[in-house]
Design a protein around this motif. Structure first.
Motif, PDB file in Angstrom:
ATOM      1  N   ARG A   1       0.930  -1.259  -0.038  1.00 11.98           N
ATOM      2  CA  ARG A   1      -0.205  -0.059  -0.023  1.00 11.98           C
ATOM      3  C   ARG A   1       0.949   1.285  -0.076  1.00 11.98           C
ATOM      4  N   PRO A   2       0.506   2.375  -0.645  1.00  7.36           N
ATOM      5  CA  PRO A   2       1.555   3.580  -0.626  1.00  7.36           C
ATOM      6  C   PRO A   2       1.802   4.068   0.556  1.00  7.36           C
TER       7      PRO A   2
ATOM      8  N   ILE B   1     -10.047  -0.344   1.531  1.00  9.59           N
ATOM      9  CA  ILE B   1     -10.172  -1.599   2.507  1.00  9.59           C
ATOM     10  C   ILE B   1     -10.202  -2.833   1.713  1.00  9.59           C
ATOM     11  N   THR B   2     -10.803  -2.733   0.550  1.00 13.25           N
ATOM     12  CA  THR B   2     -10.837  -4.147  -0.321  1.00 13.25           C
ATOM     13  C   THR B   2      -9.382  -4.123  -0.943  1.00 13.25           C
TER      14      THR B   2
ATOM     15  N   ALA C   1     -20.101  -0.415   7.540  1.00 12.69           N
ATOM     16  CA  ALA C   1     -20.069  -1.781   8.039  1.00 12.69           C
ATOM     17  C   ALA C   1     -18.706  -1.881   8.785  1.00 12.69           C
ATOM     18  N   TYR C   2     -17.775  -1.143   8.639  1.00 16.42           N
ATOM     19  CA  TYR C   2     -16.545  -1.129   9.533  1.00 16.42           C
ATOM     20  C   TYR C   2     -16.258  -0.428  10.610  1.00 16.42           C
TER      21      TYR C   2
ATOM     22  N   LEU D   1      -9.904  -9.834   6.861  1.00 17.18           N
ATOM     23  CA  LEU D   1      -8.637  -9.775   6.329  1.00 17.18           C
ATOM     24  C   LEU D   1      -8.059 -11.371   6.364  1.00 17.18           C
ATOM     25  N   VAL D   2      -8.632 -11.945   7.816  1.00 18.12           N
ATOM     26  CA  VAL D   2      -8.007 -13.096   8.129  1.00 18.12           C
ATOM     27  C   VAL D   2      -8.588 -14.151   7.119  1.00 18.12           C
TER      28      VAL D   2
END
Length: 368
Positions: A64-65, A144-145, A190-191, A206-207
């Motif tokens: 990720r940047p 997030i995705t 939802a997060y 993620l898991v």
């Protein structure tokens, strides 16, 4: 107390360990441009030669940047960095060791002391580094995705390179932990949410993706902490019931090992329960999963004070052995002692107390 429990073999799925001692992930910042070199490989090989049961790498960031705030922290992406990690694991295996990388995204961070900045703004659940302190950007659902996909890709590369397991860094106020923490997660989608379980959605997803990437037999560890670098007094779970609800979803998603970070391993997690169980002890009791304890093992002072300049002297491990002997936890992570002394494990096994080394901040300047 007998030291035999510390040197008993351990097996979980495909992971076979000669003893219960884990080298804790400890940031070293010796990988210029994110590429671990021969000196990093030699550093880890020496711990394998010193009979560490399982080596967990320093945190190594996903693609990720703005996953890192330090130009010398290793990457776990890109041809050059992955070639460097291939050399690391080959050296560790040649010395008879076992190793997993700790996969990491820092989230919203303070600027590095060098003044270096990533190419894009730091990202987190709500752009906060501390409660009320906006220094980054709130992640979109696409962010997030893409982040979850980056962890899954790093996990797939972990297995492809021949590592023995992997760990996800979900502790200490970094990205995954920032989603857990209500003080930094103010999202209304939802997060986010009022409960710790609701705020665990990113971690659960993620898991699950990491599990899909590595298959069922590859061990996944998740490092967790109640405290945060931003606030040592924070607790995510205030009761065993809240902790159980939080962790059960993560266990069901695919976590095999919970690496339970405390500043001092001997401190009880829930004093109000009339129990002296530590964090790892409660997690094992509530989930039935394998746990790793960590926190000032073998030293007089805790690690954050050590990094701030406070020297620590060698200490006995009788209390650790007492707790391990009663099966409070399964594995024991050691950090600073293994930074200063690659032979610490052998010295413990042989009772060479007089040869133990203390820790001071100067030890961070070199790879011994």
């Amino acid at each position: 107390m007998s030291i035999n429990a510390l040197f008993a073999p351990f097996a979980l799925k495909s992971l076979q360990l000669k003893n219960r001692i884990v080298m804790a992930p400890m940031t070293r910042s010796f990988s210029p441009g994110g590429i671990p070199g021969a000196d990093v490989a030699a550093y880890y090989r020496r711990r394998a030669e010193g009979q560490v049961g399982l080596i967990l790498s320093e945190g190594t960031v996903v693609e990720r940047p703005a996953s890192s705030n330090d130009p010398n922290i290793p990457h776990f992406y890109g041809e050059a960095a992955l070639a460097g990690w291939q050399h690391v694991i080959d050296e560790v295996h040649a010395a008879g060791g076992k190793m997993g990388p700790q996969l990491w995204h820092m989230g919203v961070m303070a600027e590095h002391r060098s003044g270096w900045k990533p190419s894009e703004q730091f990202e987190g659940p709500s752009g906060l580094f501390k409660p009320g302190e906006l220094t980054g950007k709130a992640m979109t659902e696409n962010d997030i995705t893409d982040t979850i996909a980056a962890f899954a890709q790093a996990a797939a590369d972990t297995k492809r390179l021949g590592f023995d397991c992997l760990e996800l860094h979900g502790a200490h106020g970094y990205l995954i932990d920032q989603f857990f923490w209500a003080g930094l997660n103010e999202r209304t989608d939802a997060y986010g949410g009022d409960s710790l379980t609701q705020r665990s959605r990113l971690a659960v997803e993620l898991v699950k993706e990491v599990r899909r990437a590595v298959g069922e037999d590859f061990v996944i560890s998740l490092r967790l902490s109640q405290w945060k670098q931003q606030d040592y007094a924070v607790k995510l779970a205030h009761t065993p019931q809240e902790m159980e609800a939080w962790l059960q979803h993560l266990a069901e998603a695919g976590v095999d090992i919970f690496h339970c970070s405390q500043r001092r391993f001997w401190e009880p997690e829930f004093e109000q329960e009339g129990s002296d169980l530590n964090f790892a002890g409660w997690v094992k009791k509530l989930t039935g999963k394998t746990t790793i304890t960590v926190g000032s093992v073998g030293l007089s002072g805790e690690f954050l004070a050590g990094f701030a300049g406070e020297a620590s002297q060698p200490q006995g491990i009788e209390e650790l052995l007492r707790r391990l002997d009663r099966n409070e936890f399964d594995l024991v992570a050691v950090g600073r002692q293994l930074i200063v002394d690659p032979d610490w494990v052998e010295k413990i096994q042989q009772g060479r107390v007089e040869d133990m080394k203390g820790f001071s901040r100067e030890a961070l300047r070199t790879l011994v």
